[in-house]
Scaffold this motif. Structure first.
Motif, short mmCIF file in Angstrom:
data_model
loop_
_atom_site.label_atom_id
_atom_site.label_comp_id
_atom_site.label_asym_id
_atom_site.label_seq_id
_atom_site.Cartn_x
_atom_site.Cartn_y
_atom_site.Cartn_z
N LEU A 100 6.11 5.02 11.78
CA LEU A 100 6.22 4.76 13.21
C LEU A 100 7.61 4.25 13.52
N ASP A 101 8.32 4.96 14.37
CA ASP A 101 9.65 4.57 14.81
C ASP A 101 9.48 3.88 16.17
N ILE A 102 9.42 2.55 16.17
CA ILE A 102 9.07 1.80 17.37
C ILE A 102 10.26 1.64 18.31
N ASN A 103 11.39 1.19 17.79
CA ASN A 103 12.63 1.14 18.57
C ASN A 103 13.80 1.10 17.60
N SER A 104 15.00 0.82 18.09
CA SER A 104 16.20 0.94 17.24
C SER A 104 16.21 0.00 16.05
N ASN A 105 15.49 -1.12 16.11
CA ASN A 105 15.52 -2.04 14.97
C ASN A 105 14.12 -2.40 14.45
N THR A 106 13.10 -1.63 14.85
CA THR A 106 11.73 -1.93 14.41
C THR A 106 11.01 -0.63 14.04
N ALA A 107 10.29 -0.68 12.93
CA ALA A 107 9.48 0.45 12.49
C ALA A 107 8.30 -0.07 11.68
N SER A 108 7.34 0.79 11.45
CA SER A 108 6.18 0.44 10.64
C SER A 108 5.79 1.62 9.77
N THR A 109 5.18 1.32 8.65
CA THR A 109 4.56 2.33 7.79
C THR A 109 3.09 1.98 7.72
N VAL A 110 2.24 2.97 7.96
CA VAL A 110 0.80 2.77 7.85
C VAL A 110 0.33 3.65 6.69
N LEU A 111 -0.27 3.00 5.70
CA LEU A 111 -0.76 3.71 4.51
C LEU A 111 -2.27 3.58 4.45
N ALA A 112 -2.97 4.70 4.38
CA ALA A 112 -4.43 4.68 4.25
C ALA A 112 -4.79 5.15 2.84
N PHE A 113 -5.55 4.33 2.14
CA PHE A 113 -5.97 4.62 0.77
C PHE A 113 -7.48 4.83 0.72
N LYS A 114 -7.95 5.45 -0.34
CA LYS A 114 -9.39 5.69 -0.45
C LYS A 114 -10.17 4.39 -0.61
N ASN A 115 -9.54 3.34 -1.18
CA ASN A 115 -10.20 2.04 -1.33
C ASN A 115 -9.16 0.97 -1.66
N LYS A 116 -9.60 -0.28 -1.70
CA LYS A 116 -8.70 -1.40 -1.96
C LYS A 116 -8.08 -1.31 -3.34
N GLU A 117 -8.84 -0.85 -4.31
CA GLU A 117 -8.32 -0.74 -5.67
C GLU A 117 -7.13 0.21 -5.73
N ALA A 118 -7.23 1.34 -5.04
CA ALA A 118 -6.11 2.30 -5.00
C ALA A 118 -4.90 1.69 -4.29
N ALA A 119 -5.15 0.93 -3.22
CA ALA A 119 -4.06 0.27 -2.49
C ALA A 119 -3.38 -0.77 -3.38
N ASP A 120 -4.17 -1.56 -4.08
CA ASP A 120 -3.62 -2.59 -4.96
C ASP A 120 -2.86 -1.97 -6.13
N ASP A 121 -3.37 -0.88 -6.66
CA ASP A 121 -2.69 -0.19 -7.76
C ASP A 121 -1.34 0.35 -7.28
N GLY A 122 -1.33 0.94 -6.09
CA GLY A 122 -0.08 1.44 -5.53
C GLY A 122 0.92 0.33 -5.27
N TRP A 123 0.42 -0.83 -4.83
CA TRP A 123 1.29 -1.97 -4.58
C TRP A 123 1.94 -2.45 -5.88
N LYS A 124 1.15 -2.52 -6.95
CA LYS A 124 1.69 -2.97 -8.24
C LYS A 124 2.71 -1.98 -8.79
N LYS A 125 2.40 -0.69 -8.68
CA LYS A 125 3.27 0.34 -9.28
C LYS A 125 4.52 0.62 -8.44
N PHE A 126 4.40 0.54 -7.10
CA PHE A 126 5.50 0.95 -6.25
C PHE A 126 5.89 -0.07 -5.18
N GLY A 127 4.89 -0.74 -4.62
CA GLY A 127 5.12 -1.60 -3.48
C GLY A 127 5.96 -2.83 -3.76
#
Length: 106
Positions: free
Chosen positions: A41-68
């Protein structure tokens, strides 16, 4: 489904462009590990967001450890202010939605 929303406040346009490229690069490896959707999401010239949807919390946590963690560290080193919200999510879609018209299928 589990969603993580990462909000960014950038010091300048260069940092913003760098973070967008880094976000795309760091999530491309997560598609096979439970990442279902990524919105930039490109909100304005100095603000943006990334929204990530995972199949479950475990996948989100694994992604956070490996990449986040590394991604977050690199982004903060650029002077970007980062805030993160996350939680269990549900989604609804219009029955007339054609994903191929509205989304890039990876």
């Amino acid at each position: 489904m589990y969603v993580r929303i990462i909000n960014y406040k950038f010091p300048n346009e260069l940092a913003k462009n760098a973070v967008k490229a880094l976000a795309i690069d760091s999530t491309k490896y997560q598609w096979e590990n439970g990442l279902l959707m990524r919105y930039l999401l490109d909100i304005n010239s100095n603000t943006a967001s990334t929204v990530l949807a995972f199949k479950n919390k475990e996948a989100a946590d694994d992604g956070w450890k490996k990449f986040g963690l590394k991604f977050n560290k690199e982004v903060k080193e650029m002077g970007v202010i980062v805030s993160i919200s996350e939680g269990v999510s549900s989604a609804e879609f219009n029955a007339n939605l054609d994903p191929k018209q509205h989304f890039k299928i990876i």
